[in-house]
Structures are given as C-alpha cells and as structure tokens.
Design a protein around this motif. Structure first.
Motif, PDB file in Angstrom:
ATOM      1  N   SER A   1       1.065  -1.245  -0.068  1.00 33.07           N
ATOM      2  CA  SER A   1       0.081  -0.016   0.214  1.00 33.07           C
ATOM      3  C   SER A   1       0.806   1.126  -0.018  1.00 33.07           C
ATOM      4  O   SER A   1       0.717   2.422  -0.681  1.00 33.07           O
ATOM      5  N   TYR A   2       1.701   1.267   0.747  1.00 35.09           N
ATOM      6  CA  TYR A   2       2.819   2.268   0.712  1.00 35.09           C
ATOM      7  C   TYR A   2       3.485   2.587  -0.556  1.00 35.09           C
ATOM      8  O   TYR A   2       3.590   3.839  -1.036  1.00 35.09           O
ATOM      9  N   LYS A   3       4.034   1.507  -1.138  1.00 33.24           N
ATOM     10  CA  LYS A   3       4.570   1.706  -2.539  1.00 33.24           C
ATOM     11  C   LYS A   3       3.686   2.187  -3.548  1.00 33.24           C
ATOM     12  O   LYS A   3       3.963   2.824  -4.272  1.00 33.24           O
ATOM     13  N   ALA A   4       2.229   1.666  -3.499  1.00 37.34           N
ATOM     14  CA  ALA A   4       1.265   2.125  -4.423  1.00 37.34           C
ATOM     15  C   ALA A   4       1.049   3.638  -4.049  1.00 37.34           C
ATOM     16  O   ALA A   4       0.818   4.373  -5.124  1.00 37.34           O
ATOM     17  N   LEU A   5       1.083   4.216  -2.944  1.00 40.28           N
ATOM     18  CA  LEU A   5       0.866   5.739  -2.466  1.00 40.28           C
ATOM     19  C   LEU A   5       2.153   6.373  -3.190  1.00 40.28           C
ATOM     20  O   LEU A   5       1.881   7.621  -3.651  1.00 40.28           O
ATOM     21  N   LEU A   6       3.338   5.937  -3.032  1.00 40.81           N
ATOM     22  CA  LEU A   6       4.518   6.417  -3.391  1.00 40.81           C
ATOM     23  C   LEU A   6       4.495   6.714  -4.826  1.00 40.81           C
ATOM     24  O   LEU A   6       4.919   7.842  -5.473  1.00 40.81           O
ATOM     25  N   GLY A   7       3.839   5.878  -5.580  1.00 42.61           N
ATOM     26  CA  GLY A   7       3.902   5.908  -6.991  1.00 42.61           C
ATOM     27  C   GLY A   7       2.523   6.565  -7.632  1.00 42.61           C
ATOM     28  O   GLY A   7       2.195   6.412  -8.932  1.00 42.61           O
ATOM     29  N   ALA A   8       1.579   6.930  -6.899  1.00 44.36           N
ATOM     30  CA  ALA A   8       0.465   7.388  -7.190  1.00 44.36           C
ATOM     31  C   ALA A   8       0.504   8.532  -8.158  1.00 44.36           C
ATOM     32  O   ALA A   8       1.697   9.384  -7.964  1.00 44.36           O
ATOM     33  N   ASP A   9      -0.265   9.016  -9.016  1.00 47.76           N
ATOM     34  CA  ASP A   9      -0.330  10.193  -9.693  1.00 47.76           C
ATOM     35  C   ASP A   9      -0.327  11.469  -8.919  1.00 47.76           C
ATOM     36  O   ASP A   9       0.466  12.568  -9.039  1.00 47.76           O
ATOM     37  N   GLY A  10      -1.230  11.555  -7.787  1.00 51.65           N
ATOM     38  CA  GLY A  10      -1.095  12.652  -7.030  1.00 51.65           C
ATOM     39  C   GLY A  10       0.213  12.815  -6.159  1.00 51.65           C
ATOM     40  O   GLY A  10       0.701  14.091  -6.231  1.00 51.65           O
ATOM     41  N   THR A  11       0.878  11.818  -5.716  1.00 54.31           N
ATOM     42  CA  THR A  11       2.042  12.075  -5.198  1.00 54.31           C
ATOM     43  C   THR A  11       3.296  12.435  -6.133  1.00 54.31           C
ATOM     44  O   THR A  11       3.937  13.124  -5.931  1.00 54.31           O
ATOM     45  N   THR A  12       3.261  11.617  -7.320  1.00 51.58           N
ATOM     46  CA  THR A  12       4.247  12.142  -8.395  1.00 51.58           C
ATOM     47  C   THR A  12       3.805  13.524  -8.754  1.00 51.58           C
ATOM     48  O   THR A  12       4.991  14.372  -8.924  1.00 51.58           O
ATOM     49  N   ALA A  13       2.845  14.111  -8.961  1.00 54.55           N
ATOM     50  CA  ALA A  13       2.604  15.589  -9.412  1.00 54.55           C
ATOM     51  C   ALA A  13       2.896  16.489  -8.205  1.00 54.55           C
ATOM     52  O   ALA A  13       3.602  17.508  -8.475  1.00 54.55           O
ATOM     53  N   ALA A  14       2.731  16.020  -7.038  1.00 48.67           N
ATOM     54  CA  ALA A  14       3.162  16.995  -6.033  1.00 48.67           C
ATOM     55  C   ALA A  14       4.733  17.107  -5.770  1.00 48.67           C
ATOM     56  O   ALA A  14       5.295  17.876  -5.528  1.00 48.67           O
ATOM     57  N   LEU A  15       5.158  16.020  -6.066  1.00 48.86           N
ATOM     58  CA  LEU A  15       6.684  15.823  -6.103  1.00 48.86           C
ATOM     59  C   LEU A  15       7.399  16.694  -7.089  1.00 48.86           C
ATOM     60  O   LEU A  15       8.542  17.273  -6.783  1.00 48.86           O
ATOM     61  N   LYS A  16       6.557  16.755  -7.997  1.00 49.31           N
ATOM     62  CA  LYS A  16       7.009  17.670  -9.310  1.00 49.31           C
ATOM     63  C   LYS A  16       6.795  19.305  -9.352  1.00 49.31           C
ATOM     64  O   LYS A  16       7.103  20.069  -9.971  1.00 49.31           O
ATOM     65  N   THR A  17       5.994  19.602  -8.189  1.00 52.16           N
ATOM     66  CA  THR A  17       5.512  20.980  -7.862  1.00 52.16           C
ATOM     67  C   THR A  17       6.779  21.850  -7.725  1.00 52.16           C
ATOM     68  O   THR A  17       7.678  21.674  -6.999  1.00 52.16           O
ATOM     69  N   ASP A  18       6.735  22.930  -8.234  1.00 51.58           N
ATOM     70  CA  ASP A  18       7.952  23.830  -8.269  1.00 51.58           C
ATOM     71  C   ASP A  18       7.563  24.858  -7.151  1.00 51.58           C
ATOM     72  O   ASP A  18       6.424  24.866  -6.599  1.00 51.58           O
ATOM     73  N   ALA A  19       8.358  25.282  -6.417  1.00 48.53           N
ATOM     74  CA  ALA A  19       8.313  26.359  -5.299  1.00 48.53           C
ATOM     75  C   ALA A  19       7.392  27.482  -5.704  1.00 48.53           C
ATOM     76  O   ALA A  19       7.094  27.992  -4.621  1.00 48.53           O
ATOM     77  N   THR A  20       7.627  28.060  -6.841  1.00 52.20           N
ATOM     78  CA  THR A  20       6.608  29.216  -7.204  1.00 52.20           C
ATOM     79  C   THR A  20       5.249  28.694  -7.183  1.00 52.20           C
ATOM     80  O   THR A  20       4.508  29.636  -7.452  1.00 52.20           O
ATOM     81  N   SER A  21       4.823  27.373  -7.230  1.00 56.75           N
ATOM     82  CA  SER A  21       3.425  27.212  -7.556  1.00 56.75           C
ATOM     83  C   SER A  21       2.785  26.767  -6.092  1.00 56.75           C
ATOM     84  O   SER A  21       1.550  26.620  -6.191  1.00 56.75           O
ATOM     85  N   VAL A  22       3.446  26.943  -5.105  1.00 56.14           N
ATOM     86  CA  VAL A  22       2.886  26.739  -3.838  1.00 56.14           C
ATOM     87  C   VAL A  22       3.011  28.134  -3.000  1.00 56.14           C
ATOM     88  O   VAL A  22       3.824  28.940  -2.894  1.00 56.14           O
ATOM     89  N   LYS A  23       2.038  28.291  -1.852  1.00 54.72           N
ATOM     90  CA  LYS A  23       2.248  29.450  -1.004  1.00 54.72           C
ATOM     91  C   LYS A  23       3.277  29.204  -0.098  1.00 54.72           C
ATOM     92  O   LYS A  23       3.668  30.083   0.546  1.00 54.72           O
ATOM     93  N   ASP A  24       3.557  27.976   0.269  1.00 58.28           N
ATOM     94  CA  ASP A  24       4.257  27.695   1.614  1.00 58.28           C
ATOM     95  C   ASP A  24       5.295  26.546   0.914  1.00 58.28           C
ATOM     96  O   ASP A  24       4.910  25.664   0.890  1.00 58.28           O
ATOM     97  N   ALA A  25       6.430  27.002   0.625  1.00 63.45           N
ATOM     98  CA  ALA A  25       7.560  26.055   0.229  1.00 63.45           C
ATOM     99  C   ALA A  25       7.947  25.068   1.092  1.00 63.45           C
ATOM    100  O   ALA A  25       8.638  23.907   0.668  1.00 63.45           O
TER     101      ALA A  25
END
Length: 316
Positions: free
Chosen positions: A80-104
């Motif tokens: 389950s942990y591995k599935a969460l780690l490879g999920a689309d949401g996690t992948t997208a969050a990991l690719k998020t740039d610092a300029t795209s969030v309010k709190d880096a």
C-alpha cells in the motif's frame, strides 16, 4: 480391576494379626495391586510426556500462524505504501515547483516523507515459539512504522496540494483586483470572484482564462482606438495646415511697378556780338569778341544765376 470387583467383600482390607501373618484369602492379592499401580505410573509418565509434547507443538503451531499473519499484514502495508508513493497525486506533488505553492516548506516535508526507506520483509523461520513470537512482534512493529510513513506521505501530499490551491486562490484574487475596469466584459470578473469563493482549482483556472482573454481584448481595442485617433488627429492637422497655406497664397499678390526713364538734355542759346576795337598810339591791337550768353535755360539771367554760368565751360 473394575469397579464391581473393587467393591466385593474380598477386597475389603482385613486386620493384620499381631504376629504378622496374612490371612489365607489375601496372600495372592498384593502383587496384583503393585503391578497395577506400576502400570498406572508408567502410563501417567508416558501420557504426561506425550501430552506436554502435544501441547508444545500446538503452541509452536499457533505462534507460527500468528507470525505468518503478521508478515502478511506487513506485506500488505508495504504494498500500500509503494502504491501511494507511485500514485499520480504523489508524483505530481513531487514535481511541484516552489513558485507554485504558497508555503515552500510543504515541499520539504513531502520530500522527506517520500524518502523513507522500505523495510525488509520478516521471515517466520524459527522452530520454537519464542523465535516465532519474536518474528511476529518484529513484523507488527515494522508494519506500524510503514503505516506511519504512509500516513506522513499522504499528509504531505495533501499539504502540497492545499498550498498549491492557496497560491492559485491568491493569484486569482490578485487578478480580480488588478483587472477592475480593464476588461471588455465585466461578467468574466464576476465569474472569477465566484470561483475564488468556491476554492475550486479547475473553475478558477477557467474563469481566470476568461478574464485574461477579456483583458487582452480590451487592450487591443484600446490600442486600435488610440491609433485611429492619432491618425485622425494627424490628418486633421495636415488638412488645417494645407487650408491655411492656401488662404495665405490667395490673400497675397506681389506689387507691380512700371518704370519709363525720361531724359531732357539742357539747352543753351547764345548770340555772339562783335565790335571792332581801335588802337591808339600806333600800337597794334587785338580784338576779343564779346561773349555774352543769353540764358535760354541755363544762361545767366540774374545775379543769382552767376555761379552756374560761371561754372559753365568756356568755348573758343
């Protein structure tokens, strides 16, 4: 010996004579009793050993089952942990740039949560209950650690997504305020305001695009109107300049002069008079004609005309 035999009068203990002799009816009963007791003791010992071994085997079997169950749960947790780690949401969050969030800081927490190492699997290979219980306890503890890591990862992903939404809302609110009076269609700004209130990223993105398009349309229209106004002003200025020049040319004419030179030559008339002279004393004399000019134009007519007449050349 069954219960019926044990209740017969023959088995009732008899009093032993003082001399130690045994009654005739009981001489052959003691060896039998001793033999039965020995057999019972052996059976008890044998049964006890076998019973303990059976109990011990049962305990080992139960411990092995418990260990296998714990290992199975651990396997599911890791999967389950591995599935969460490879999920689309996690992948997208990991690719998020610092300029795209309010709190880096949310990105730092996510990287730390996603960097947790996957534990090794536990094996139930012990042969005794103690070893199996230890393996089961280790599997349970490892599973709890993986579950905690999965929960931390899930929370970190949600924190990044929330921070992204906060940044989206803040940017949209800034766009709403900056475009007041600068859009072609004011309805687009109203739609953006409603999307901001709902905090829906998809709706906000769509509404923001409409506002930007309306803003660009107004800027284009304003630029075209400005260019047209400038061209019209230039054309009017040129027309006014041409009209002024034409009026100036019509109201001005060069002066005309005619010059005919005239010249009158001076006229002079004179009448020479001659009178012969006489000589006296026998001398010779010479005669000089008297020249008396008579002024017809420049002659001397009076004393005032003397200067002009005197300056006139003498003709011989």
């Amino acid at each position: 010996m069954d219960e019926k035999d044990s209740m017969t009068p023959d088995t009732i203990p008899q009093s032993t004579p003082v001399d130690g002799t045994v009654p005739a009816g009981r001489k052959n009963r003691r060896p039998v009793v001793i033999g039965v007791a020995a057999v019972a003791a052996v059976a008890l010992v044998t049964g006890g050993v076998c019973g303990y071994r059976a109990y011990e085997n049962h305990q080992v079997s139960m411990a092995r089952q418990a260990c296998q169950s714990a290992v199975t749960d651990l396997g599911k947790t890791v999967k389950s942990y591995k599935a969460l780690l490879g999920a689309d949401g996690t992948t997208a969050a990991l690719k998020t740039d610092a300029t795209s969030v309010k709190d880096a800081k949310t990105l730092d927490a996510l990287k730390q949560a996603a960097g947790a190492e996957t534990p090794a699997m536990v094996k139930c290979d012990a042969s005794d209950k103690i070893g199996l219980d230890a393996a089961a306890a280790k599997a349970d503890k490892t599973a709890k650690g993986v579950k905690a890591a999965a929960k931390a990862l899930e929370s970190a992903v949600k924190a990044v997504e929330s921070s992204k939404l906060d940044k989206t809302v803040a940017d949209a609110d800034g766009l709403y305020k900056a475009t007041e009076g600068n859009v072609q269609d004011e309805k687009t700004r109203e739609a953006l305001k409603q999307a901001i209130a709902k905090r829906d990223a998809g709706t906000i993105a769509k509404a923001a695009k409409s506002v930007n398009d309306s803003k660009a349309a107004k800027e284009k229209a304003d630029a075209e109107a400005k260019t047209k106004a400038e061209q019209e002003a230039q054309a009017q200025a040129a027309a006014e300049a041409a009209a002024a020049q034409s009026q100036t040319q019509q109201s001005y004419s060069a002066p005309q002069q005619s010059y005919t030179p005239s010249y009158s030559a001076p006229q002079q008339s004179y009448t020479p008079s001659y009178s012969g002279g006489s000589t006296s004393g026998g001398g010779s004399g010479s005669s000089v004609p008297d020249f008396v000019p008579s002024s017809g134009g420049h002659g001397v007519g009076s004393a005032n005309d003397c200067d002009a007449a005197c300056r006139a050349p003498i003709q011989h």
